[in-house]
Design an enzyme around this catalytic site. Structure first.
Site, short mmCIF file in Angstrom:
data_model
loop_
_atom_site.label_atom_id
_atom_site.label_comp_id
_atom_site.label_asym_id
_atom_site.label_seq_id
_atom_site.Cartn_x
_atom_site.Cartn_y
_atom_site.Cartn_z
N PRO A 22 0.82 -1.27 0.15
CA PRO A 22 -0.11 -0.01 0.03
C PRO A 22 0.93 1.06 0.01
CG PRO A 22 0.11 -0.85 2.35
CD PRO A 22 0.78 -2.05 1.21
N THR A 36 1.86 5.31 -0.85
CA THR A 36 1.28 6.49 -0.60
C THR A 36 1.55 7.06 -2.03
OG1 THR A 36 1.57 6.66 1.68
CG2 THR A 36 1.38 8.73 0.32
N TYR A 50 -0.08 5.61 12.74
CA TYR A 50 -1.41 6.08 12.69
C TYR A 50 -2.38 5.83 13.63
CZ TYR A 50 0.92 7.44 7.86
OH TYR A 50 1.49 8.07 7.17
#
Length: 377
Positions: free
Chosen positions: A28, A30, A179
Site C-alpha cells: 500500500p 502513498t 497512525y
C-alpha cells in the site's frame, strides 16, 4: 523463467481458502494522486493498473475512513458513499489480470494534516504536537473523545461496506506507521487512563471486530481481511517487540486472513529488550505459528533479494514497495527470465519517469523516500 525463481510464483492459500496466484504483493503505497476530495483520479487508475498487473495481491494506498483522519495530500477516501463510483473503477483495474484487490483502510490520528481536515481539527489518543507528512512546523492534536472513538470504529465498518459494494476482494486494516490504530497500541501516543488507555489493544480489537461483522453482513467468506502493524518504534516508551508479541497473539485469534509487517528492511533485527538482535520476521513467524500468512516487506530491489526473503521461510508473501515503483514490470521480468533487466535505482533523467504519476515522481526526485539513485544523491 530461471527455475530457481519458481518458488516465487507458487500459489498461496489464505485461511478463507482464497488462492493468490503468486507470492508477490503490491504494498500500500502513498501516491498523493487522488483528487483533493479523495475521489479516484485517472492518473491513479493508470498507476494502480500497471502496478497490480502481475502480483497475487494488490493493496491500494491508505484510504481515509473519516475526513478527520486525512493524513496526506492526494489521499484516497472511503469515507463517503459518493466515493463508491470511483472505487468501482479502481477495483476493476486492480483485478484485471488476476490479482486480488484490497483497500487499506486508514485513519491518521495525530498524523492527520490540519490543512486537509475539517476546520484544521486533528485528534489522537492523547494530546500531542508533532510534524507529519511534508510539514515544516509542528501541529497540535487534541485528545479524541470516547464518543468519537466509537464513531471512528463504526467508520472503519462503513468503509468496509463501501469497499464491498465497490467490488474489491478485501480490506487491510492499517495498524502501522504511527497512525491512529498504532497510536492506541503505543504507550508513547496513548497516555489515557480510561478503558482505551488501560487496555491498549482494545481499539485495535474493536476495529477488527467491526470489520468482521460488516463482512458477515455484506460479503461472503471469500472477502479478505488483513492487518498491518509496525513491530517496534523508536519513541520511548514506545512499542517494543514484547508488546508486539502480545498484539500478534491477540490478532491470530481473530478471523483474519493475513498479517502484514511494516519494515524498511525485511531482514531487520529487533532494536532492544528481551529479543534484541533477533530477526523480527523470525520472531513474528514463531508467534503466528502457522495460523495465517505473514507478509514481509523492505528494501527488495532485485530478483535475488526477493528470492532470499522468501527462502528464509519466515514469510509466506513478499510485498514490493519502492522496488515496484521503480519498475512496474519487476514481477513479469522475473517470470520471463529477464530479471537482469529490472530497474533497481531511481534515474531522474529517464524519459518515461519510471511510469510514475507526476506528483509521486516529484517526491522521488526530491529525495522524499530513501532510494538507490543513479545520480548518487
Amino acid at each position: 523463467m530461471n527455475e530457481k525463481f519458481a518458488t516465487l510464483f507458487e500459489t498461496v492459500e489464505l485461511p478463507n481458502k482464497v488462492q493468490l496466484k503468486n507470492k508477490f504483493v503490491l504494498a500500500p503505497l502513498t501516491h498523493v494522486t487522488s483528487h483533493d476530495d479523495g475521489t479516484v483520479s485517472e492518473d491513479e487508475i493508470n498507476y494502480m493498473e500497471q502496478r497490480s498487473q502481475d502480483v497475487g495481491l494488490s493493496i491500494s494506498a491508505a484510504s481515509n475512513v473519516t475526513d478527520l483522519g486525512k493524513a496526506f495530500p492526494g489521499q484516497p477516501s472511503v469515507a463517503h458513499d459518493t466515493d463508491i463510483e470511483g472505487l468501482k473503477k479502481l477495483a476493476n483495474v486492480m483485478k484485471k489480470n488476476g490479482a486480488k484487490a484490497v483497500v487499506q483502510i486508514h485513519h491518521g490520528g495525530a498524523q492527520s494534516l490540519p490543512n486537509w481536515t475539517p476546520n484544521g481539527d486533528v485528534a489522537a489518543p492523547s494530546p500531542i504536537s508533532m510534524k507529519s507528512f511534508g510539514e515544516t512546523e509542528e501541529h497540535h492534536a487534541r485528545e479524541i473523545t470516547h464518543d468519537e472513538i466509537l464513531e471512528t470504529i463504526k467508520a472503519f465498518g462503513e468503509a468496509t461496506r463501501r469497499v464491498i459494494e465497490a467490488g474489491f476482494d478485501g480490506v487491510e486494516i492499517h495498524g502501522a506507521n504511527h497512525y491512529l490504530i498504532h497510536q492506541f497500541v503505543s504507550p508513547y501516543y496513548n497516555r489515557r487512563t480510561d478503558e482505551w488507555g488501560t487496555d491498549k489493544f482494545k481499539f485495535a480489537r474493536e476495529v477488527v471486530d467491526e470489520v468482521v461483522n460488516v463482512k458477515k453482513q455484506y460479503a461472503d467468506d471469500s472477502f479478505i481481511i488483513g492487518y498491518r502493524f509496525s513491530p517496534e518504534e523508536a519513541e520511548s516508551p514506545g512499542i517494543s517487540m514484547e508488546i508486539t508479541e502480545s498484539l500478534v497473539k491477540t490478532l491470530v485469534e481473530k478471523p483474519l486472513d493475513y498479517l502484514h509487517v511494516s519494515l524498511m528492511d525485511v531482514h531487520s533485527k529487533t532494536r532492544e529488550g528481551k529479543y534484541a538482535e533477533e530477526t523480527r520476521i523470525e520472531l513474528l513467524h514463531r508467534w503466528i505459528d502457522g495460523r495465517m500468512p505473514l507478509i514481509g516487506i523492505g528494501s527488495i530491489f532485485t530478483a535475488e533479494q526477493a528470492l532470499e526473503a522468501i527462502n528464509t521461510k519466515q514469510i509466506e508473501l513478499l510485498a514490493l514497495g519502492r522496488g515496484i515503483l521503480l519498475d512496474y514490470q519487476f514481477v513479469s521480468k522475473i517470470e520471463e527470465g529477464k530479471e537482469d533487466e529490472i530497474i533497481s535505482y531511481f534515474d531522474p533523467n529517464r524519459e518515461d519517469k519510471h511510469h510514475l504519476p507526476p506528483k509521486l515522481w516529484e517526491q522521488f526526485n526530491q529525495g522524499f523516500y530513501p532510494l538507490p539513485r543513479k545520480d548518487g544523491k
